[in-house]
Design a protein around this motif. Structure first.
Motif, PDB file in Angstrom:
ATOM      1  N   ARG A 309       0.881  -1.139  -0.015  1.00 28.99           N
ATOM      2  CA  ARG A 309       0.008  -0.028  -0.083  1.00 28.99           C
ATOM      3  C   ARG A 309       0.797   1.270   0.005  1.00 28.99           C
ATOM      4  N   SER A 310       2.087   1.169   0.752  1.00 28.82           N
ATOM      5  CA  SER A 310       2.837   2.579   0.948  1.00 28.82           C
ATOM      6  C   SER A 310       3.571   2.853  -0.440  1.00 28.82           C
ATOM      7  N   PHE A 311       3.962   1.386  -1.043  1.00 25.75           N
ATOM      8  CA  PHE A 311       4.668   1.869  -2.170  1.00 25.75           C
ATOM      9  C   PHE A 311       3.727   2.181  -3.238  1.00 25.75           C
ATOM     10  N   SER A 312       2.388   1.910  -3.490  1.00 25.30           N
ATOM     11  CA  SER A 312       1.491   2.371  -4.375  1.00 25.30           C
ATOM     12  C   SER A 312       1.154   3.831  -4.032  1.00 25.30           C
ATOM     13  N   GLU A 313       0.944   4.216  -2.828  1.00 28.25           N
ATOM     14  CA  GLU A 313       0.565   5.619  -2.330  1.00 28.25           C
ATOM     15  C   GLU A 313       1.845   6.705  -2.872  1.00 28.25           C
ATOM     16  N   ILE A 314       2.856   6.096  -2.679  1.00 30.28           N
ATOM     17  CA  ILE A 314       4.070   7.195  -2.959  1.00 30.28           C
ATOM     18  C   ILE A 314       4.040   7.134  -4.333  1.00 30.28           C
ATOM     19  N   GLU A 315       4.096   6.182  -5.277  1.00 27.10           N
ATOM     20  CA  GLU A 315       3.927   6.254  -6.674  1.00 27.10           C
ATOM     21  C   GLU A 315       3.073   7.300  -7.051  1.00 27.10           C
ATOM     22  N   MET A 316       1.621   7.137  -6.612  1.00 29.04           N
ATOM     23  CA  MET A 316       0.712   8.142  -6.727  1.00 29.04           C
ATOM     24  C   MET A 316       0.987   9.401  -6.751  1.00 29.04           C
ATOM     25  N   ALA A 317       1.466   9.767  -5.412  1.00 33.97           N
ATOM     26  CA  ALA A 317       1.966  11.066  -5.063  1.00 33.97           C
ATOM     27  C   ALA A 317       3.097  11.636  -5.810  1.00 33.97           C
ATOM     28  N   ARG A 318       3.982  10.774  -6.336  1.00 31.26           N
ATOM     29  CA  ARG A 318       4.971  11.165  -7.224  1.00 31.26           C
ATOM     30  C   ARG A 318       4.583  11.749  -8.725  1.00 31.26           C
ATOM     31  N   LEU A 319       3.356  10.864  -9.069  1.00 29.51           N
ATOM     32  CA  LEU A 319       2.872  11.118 -10.413  1.00 29.51           C
ATOM     33  C   LEU A 319       2.125  12.449 -10.201  1.00 29.51           C
ATOM     34  N   LEU A 320       1.434  12.685  -9.000  1.00 31.79           N
ATOM     35  CA  LEU A 320       0.678  14.051  -8.935  1.00 31.79           C
ATOM     36  C   LEU A 320       1.573  15.112  -9.082  1.00 31.79           C
ATOM     37  N   VAL A 321       2.735  15.009  -8.328  1.00 33.55           N
ATOM     38  CA  VAL A 321       3.498  16.162  -8.184  1.00 33.55           C
ATOM     39  C   VAL A 321       4.176  16.291  -9.450  1.00 33.55           C
ATOM     40  N   LEU A 322       4.712  15.287 -10.246  1.00 28.41           N
ATOM     41  CA  LEU A 322       5.255  15.412 -11.393  1.00 28.41           C
ATOM     42  C   LEU A 322       4.162  16.044 -12.751  1.00 28.41           C
ATOM     43  N   LYS A 323       2.965  15.643 -12.473  1.00 30.20           N
ATOM     44  CA  LYS A 323       1.837  16.396 -13.416  1.00 30.20           C
ATOM     45  C   LYS A 323       1.761  17.762 -13.254  1.00 30.20           C
ATOM     46  N   THR A 324       1.461  18.057 -11.633  1.00 29.59           N
ATOM     47  CA  THR A 324       1.467  19.358 -11.426  1.00 29.59           C
ATOM     48  C   THR A 324       2.678  20.374 -11.891  1.00 29.59           C
ATOM     49  N   CYS A 325       3.877  19.847 -11.566  1.00 28.55           N
ATOM     50  CA  CYS A 325       4.913  20.483 -12.152  1.00 28.55           C
ATOM     51  C   CYS A 325       4.898  20.676 -13.563  1.00 28.55           C
ATOM     52  N   LYS A 326       4.425  19.614 -14.619  1.00 30.70           N
ATOM     53  CA  LYS A 326       4.354  19.743 -15.781  1.00 30.70           C
ATOM     54  C   LYS A 326       3.540  20.947 -16.225  1.00 30.70           C
ATOM     55  N   LEU A 327       2.340  20.980 -15.431  1.00 29.06           N
ATOM     56  CA  LEU A 327       1.470  22.064 -15.944  1.00 29.06           C
ATOM     57  C   LEU A 327       1.934  23.368 -15.496  1.00 29.06           C
ATOM     58  N   ILE A 328       2.618  23.537 -14.251  1.00 21.00           N
ATOM     59  CA  ILE A 328       3.236  24.760 -13.935  1.00 21.00           C
ATOM     60  C   ILE A 328       4.161  25.019 -14.999  1.00 21.00           C
ATOM     61  N   ASP A 329       4.967  24.443 -15.570  1.00 23.53           N
ATOM     62  CA  ASP A 329       5.910  24.955 -16.602  1.00 23.53           C
ATOM     63  C   ASP A 329       5.224  25.316 -17.780  1.00 23.53           C
ATOM     64  N   GLU A 330       4.013  24.625 -17.982  1.00 25.00           N
ATOM     65  CA  GLU A 330       3.521  25.044 -19.386  1.00 25.00           C
ATOM     66  C   GLU A 330       2.449  26.132 -19.481  1.00 25.00           C
ATOM     67  N   GLN A 331       1.748  26.398 -18.206  1.00 21.77           N
ATOM     68  CA  GLN A 331       0.843  27.330 -17.781  1.00 21.77           C
ATOM     69  C   GLN A 331       1.120  28.402 -16.788  1.00 21.77           C
ATOM     70  N   GLY A 332       2.038  28.248 -15.966  1.00 21.40           N
ATOM     71  CA  GLY A 332       2.382  29.183 -14.940  1.00 21.40           C
ATOM     72  C   GLY A 332       1.677  28.695 -13.590  1.00 21.40           C
ATOM     73  N   PRO A 333       2.034  29.065 -12.263  1.00 25.52           N
ATOM     74  CA  PRO A 333       1.605  28.728 -11.081  1.00 25.52           C
ATOM     75  C   PRO A 333       0.149  29.345 -10.981  1.00 25.52           C
ATOM     76  N   MET A 334      -0.013  30.452 -11.245  1.00 26.30           N
ATOM     77  CA  MET A 334      -1.364  31.151 -11.299  1.00 26.30           C
ATOM     78  C   MET A 334      -2.495  30.508 -12.070  1.00 26.30           C
ATOM     79  N   GLN A 335      -1.920  29.671 -13.245  1.00 23.80           N
ATOM     80  CA  GLN A 335      -3.050  29.326 -14.309  1.00 23.80           C
ATOM     81  C   GLN A 335      -3.426  27.739 -13.596  1.00 23.80           C
ATOM     82  N   THR A 336      -2.667  27.203 -12.618  1.00 24.20           N
ATOM     83  CA  THR A 336      -2.544  25.758 -11.879  1.00 24.20           C
ATOM     84  C   THR A 336      -2.914  25.692 -10.553  1.00 24.20           C
ATOM     85  N   THR A 337      -3.578  26.514 -10.063  1.00 20.61           N
ATOM     86  CA  THR A 337      -3.750  26.811  -8.587  1.00 20.61           C
ATOM     87  C   THR A 337      -4.649  25.579  -8.070  1.00 20.61           C
ATOM     88  N   ASP A 338      -5.432  25.030  -9.035  1.00 19.66           N
ATOM     89  CA  ASP A 338      -6.239  23.673  -8.730  1.00 19.66           C
ATOM     90  C   ASP A 338      -5.534  22.421  -8.537  1.00 19.66           C
TER      91      ASP A 338
END
Length: 408
Positions: A309-338
């Motif tokens: 369970r811990s392995f799976s949750e860390i992987e999910m959290a990491r992917l959430l972080v990376l996806k958000t980072c990608k969107l910040i790079d593309e759109q900027g932090p003010m456009q990715t507040t969600d």
């Protein structure tokens, strides 16, 4: 969506992992002993200075600097997506970000100077911060109001001739106790009658040695004082600074806060992934080295389930972080507040839960400083309060999502 880091970031990660293996992990015990045995827990530790010099020499310095300020970086600046795995690696040892000049609150404060300061302010404060010669603090939170709503801030900032005069109280001001902290970025209310609640605030620069700026006491979180950086309570008693110490302009404090805090939230989440990953690895080692009821812990179904369970949750959290980072790079932090809000409210709580499981597998030892997990748990827990408590972000995010889909 491609979440792969650039070749430059991949190479830096190889170098960083090697540095951690050669210089950070072997010195964990020695650094803890220096902090515990220091006559002044807020002083610069000799070992930290030695490691900083080695990190500089290795080119692993100021890794946080974004691409838009590439001229300030020895490696040309990194995108959010590129920085995430590097920041995660540093998060495996909670004090190690300072070795690379990538620790909070200084990274966020340096970005404030990069984005909002005058040339003179940058020369006076940003340059020594980038060099690692001084430290800084960001003074926003107050004990008497719910500071998660920045418009509640009560510290008064008033003009008197050619000066700003500050009166009020702040607390949980990270870095204030450190002997090398030289500058405070202070947010207060300068125009309480302004009909726009978001134009009532101003941010000004207050040098630490300014008369009337009093450090009242260090504060703890779950018993940790986080020395030698720490968190403190401050009182501003008729503190006077020149009018040119204003950042960006009068009434623009809320704007600065919004721009500063979003990247900081992501940096905390990046580090927390590393904290959780290391806790999981330690739990796996524990599971094969300890025996209960005639067989290793690793043979017990409940242990395997919690590791899984811990392995799976860390992987999910990491992917959430990376996806958000990608969107910040593309759109900027003010456009990715969600997505920033979703990450900020998900990762610390998830990491807290993962570390709790790993602590449990270590028995009573998991609660001690013999392992990194108790301090990591404390870090994850206070991140649920830092940069705005979960409930505030969930309230704002919930409204965004309802408005988005109800209108369809």
């Amino acid at each position: 969506m491609d979440l792969s880091p650039s070749p430059k970031a991949e190479q830096l990660l190889v170098q960083l992992k090697q540095f951690m293996a050669e210089h950070i992990y072997p010195n964990e015990k020695a650094y803890a002993e220096q902090v515990h045995n220091a006559s002044n827990r807020w002083q610069a530790m000799p070992l930290m200075d030695e490691l900083k010099a080695k990190a500089k020499a290795a080119g692993l310095w100021n890794l946080f600097i974004p691409e838009e300020h590439a001229e300030l970086s020895p490696h040309g600046g990194l995108s959010f997506l590129d920085y995430a795995p590097l920041c995660e690696e540093m998060g495996r040892v909670l004090w190690s970000p300072e070795v690379f000049n990538c620790n909070a609150p200084d990274t966020g404060n340096m970005e404030v100077f990069m984005n909002y300061a005058t040339d003179a302010q940058r020369e006076q404060w940003l340059t020594p911060l980038l060099n690692g010669d001084i430290r800084s603090s960001y003074a926003m939170t107050e004990p008497q109001v719910a500071s998660s709503d920045a418009t509640n801030i009560e510290l008064r900032i008033e003009k008197d001739g050619g000066e700003w005069v500050l009166n009020g109280r702040k607390w949980f001001i990270t870095g204030a106790m450190n002997e090398r902290t030289q500058i405070f970025i202070v947010m207060g209310k300068s125009d309480p009658e302004n009909p726009s609640r978001h134009k009532q605030q101003t941010q000004v620069l207050v040098p630490k040695n300014t008369p009337g700026l009093n450090i009242i006491r260090p504060l703890t979180t779950l018993g940790y004082d986080d020395a030698p950086i720490g968190h403190a309570e401050l009182v501003f008693d008729n503190v006077r600074v020149p009018l040119e110490n204003v950042l960006l302009g009068e009434g623009r404090g809320f704007e600065i806060a919004q721009g500063r805090l979003a990247p900081g939230r992501m940096h905390h989440c990046m580090r927390l992934i590393g904290t959780a990953q290391r806790a999981l690895e330690l739990a796996c080692k524990r599971a094969v080295s300890r025996t209960t009821f005639g067989r290793p812990l690793s043979k017990h179904q409940s242990v395997r389930e919690e590791i899984s369970r811990s392995f799976s949750e860390i992987e999910m959290a990491r992917l959430l972080v990376l996806k958000t980072c990608k969107l910040i790079d593309e759109q900027g932090p003010m456009q990715t507040t969600d997505m920033i809000a979703a990450t900020k409210t998900t990762v610390p709580l998830l990491v807290q839960t993962v570390i709790d499981r790993c602590m449990q597998m270590h028995g009573a030892g998991g609660l001690t400083e013999d392992y990194m997990m108790a301090e990591g748990f404390n870090y994850a827990r206070w991140c649920r309060q830092a940069d705005g408590p979960d409930q505030v972000h969930q309230m704002a995010l919930g409204k965004q999502i309802i408005d988005r889909f109800a209108a369809e």
